[in-house]
Design an enzyme around this catalytic site. Structure first.
Site, PDB file in Angstrom:
ATOM      1  N   THR A 188      -1.685  -7.018  -2.198  1.00 48.84           N
ATOM      2  CA  THR A 188      -0.520  -6.655  -2.050  1.00 48.84           C
ATOM      3  C   THR A 188       0.394  -7.719  -2.708  1.00 48.84           C
ATOM      4  OG1 THR A 188      -0.506  -7.434   0.137  1.00 48.84           O
ATOM      5  CG2 THR A 188      -0.917  -5.336  -0.077  1.00 48.84           C
ATOM      6  N   ILE A 240       0.869  -1.242   0.148  1.00 52.32           N
ATOM      7  CA  ILE A 240      -0.064   0.000   0.075  1.00 52.32           C
ATOM      8  C   ILE A 240       0.907   1.149   0.164  1.00 52.32           C
ATOM      9  CG2 ILE A 240      -1.517   1.273   1.469  1.00 52.32           C
ATOM     10  CD1 ILE A 240      -2.869  -1.289   2.321  1.00 52.32           C
ATOM     11  N   SER A 247      -6.949  -0.005   9.853  1.00 54.69           N
ATOM     12  CA  SER A 247      -7.811  -1.148   9.128  1.00 54.69           C
ATOM     13  C   SER A 247      -9.075  -1.303  10.143  1.00 54.69           C
ATOM     14  CB  SER A 247      -6.997  -2.344   9.063  1.00 54.69           C
ATOM     15  OG  SER A 247      -7.127  -3.090  10.237  1.00 54.69           O
ATOM     16  N   LYS A 272      -4.384  -1.029  16.172  1.00 55.54           N
ATOM     17  CA  LYS A 272      -5.137  -0.407  15.324  1.00 55.54           C
ATOM     18  C   LYS A 272      -6.234   0.464  15.719  1.00 55.54           C
ATOM     19  CE  LYS A 272      -3.275  -2.062  11.634  1.00 55.54           C
ATOM     20  NZ  LYS A 272      -2.219  -1.011  10.759  1.00 55.54           N
ATOM     21  N   TYR A 283      -2.509  -6.868  17.655  1.00 57.44           N
ATOM     22  CA  TYR A 283      -3.046  -6.145  16.386  1.00 57.44           C
ATOM     23  C   TYR A 283      -4.010  -5.093  16.492  1.00 57.44           C
ATOM     24  CZ  TYR A 283      -4.477  -5.589  11.600  1.00 57.44           C
ATOM     25  OH  TYR A 283      -4.814  -4.905  10.252  1.00 57.44           O
ATOM     26  N   ASP A 307      15.443   3.336   9.406  1.00 62.39           N
ATOM     27  CA  ASP A 307      14.814   2.195  10.387  1.00 62.39           C
ATOM     28  C   ASP A 307      13.830   2.568  11.193  1.00 62.39           C
ATOM     29  OD1 ASP A 307      14.133   0.193  12.020  1.00 62.39           O
ATOM     30  OD2 ASP A 307      16.267   0.008  12.707  1.00 62.39           O
TER      31      ASP A 307
END
Length: 320
Positions: free
Chosen positions: A206, A17, A159, A175, A171, A72
């Site tokens: 992707t 993306i 998301s 988000k 996760y 980084d």
């Protein structure tokens, strides 16, 4: 070339993306700084260039100016130094920041199906150091430049995983926190005319997802049929880029600050389609939701334009 003369930053743009967004910004005429980690061996590329450098070249070929910088995003000193370079090289100008860098894909794939209490707790940092903490740092440094000029756009690529359980605990928490970052920073940046939004792409085709769910001939891997079907009709990596360009070109974008925006909603509002000419499914589409839940036969009988209102989705997933 609506964005000629504008300076943009897209983090994590070697592929996926981030790459798609950077290419579309370049196609609109922007100077685009793209970041990614420096690989140990850049000779894996057929032309001797890293994926990041290839993306920068394509941005320039499309009419913008691509500038690759190895950063980084686990190292906040490198992040700070990167924004200091932009400030110096462009007299403090920064118009667009897209926070997209992410590190946790492999860790998520390896831990799917395993409860959090049986997973090494270090997965929290693997997922949320680059995917959340870094976004906060980038937003701070970018906001200082934008606030000084009284204009700017910050897009956090997020998301629906912040809405209900998806993949694992770290996760989802990350988000939802990223969406909250968009909301709360927008409050303090509103008086500085800086727009901050979270962008929710749909199922995006992707390179990693294509490799994960299909074999060399494009057929679904065993057990991945459901996911492969969902992504087969999904967005290309450049569709979210068209959404970002539309926002950056909109003189009334401050009306959207602090909001969560779905790519296909923006496509309908601004009148753009994907680069393959298709209109991807909407995350709020009833047929898309039913198909994702396994009700494929029922989903076929419901028009794609039948959508759930955003407030209903939020309410339906809330336990408060």
């Amino acid at each position: 070339m609506a964005l000629t003369g504008q300076i943009a930053v897209v983090t994590g743009a070697s592929r996926g993306i981030g790459r798609g967004i950077a290419l579309q910004l370049g196609e609109a005429g922007a100077t685009v700084y793209i970041t990614g980690r420096k690989p140990e061996d850049s000779l894996n590329s057929k032309v001797g260039l890293t994926g990041l450098e290839q993306t920068a070249e394509e941005i320039t070929k499309r009419g913008g100016k691509g500038i690759a910088r190895f950063v980084d995003h686990q190292n906040m000193d490198e992040v700070k130094n990167f924004f200091e370079i932009i400030e110096k090289d462009h007299n403090g100008q920064l118009d667009i920041l897209v926070n997209n860098a992410y590190q946790g894909v492999q860790a998520i794939a390896e831990s799917i199906g395993k409860p959090f209490y049986e997973t090494d707790p270090e997965i929290w940092d693997t997922i949320n150091n680059v995917g959340l903490r870094n976004h906060y740092f980038c937003t701070v440094y970018a906001s200082r430049l934008m606030a000084a000029r009284n204009k700017g756009l910050i897009v956090n690529v997020s998301s629906g995983g912040g809405l209900r359980y998806l993949f694992n605990v770290a996760y989802g928490v990350g988000k939802q926190a990223l969406d909250r970052l968009s909301v709360d920073t927008s409050v303090e940046l509103a008086k500085k005319n800086v727009c901050v939004v979270s962008l929710w792409p749909g199922a995006v085709k992707t390179e990693l997802c294509t490799k994960k769910f299909t074999d060399e001939d494009g057929n679904p891997n065993p057990g991945a049929e459901k996911m492969q079907n969902m992504f087969a009709n999904g967005e290309t990596v450049e569709y979210p880029g068209r959404a970002v360009v539309a926002l950056a070109s909109d003189p009334k974008r401050m009306n959207k600050t602090g909001r969560i925006l779905i790519t296909e909603d923006l496509g309908r509002e601004y009148g753009f389609v994907d680069i393959d000419g298709q209109t991807p499914p909407n995350l709020r589409s009833v047929s898309f939701i039913l198909g994702h839940l396994g009700w494929t036969t029922t989903a076929k009988f419901i028009p794609s334009w039948v959508r759930l209102p955003g407030w209903l989705i939020v309410a339906g997933n809330s336990h408060l």
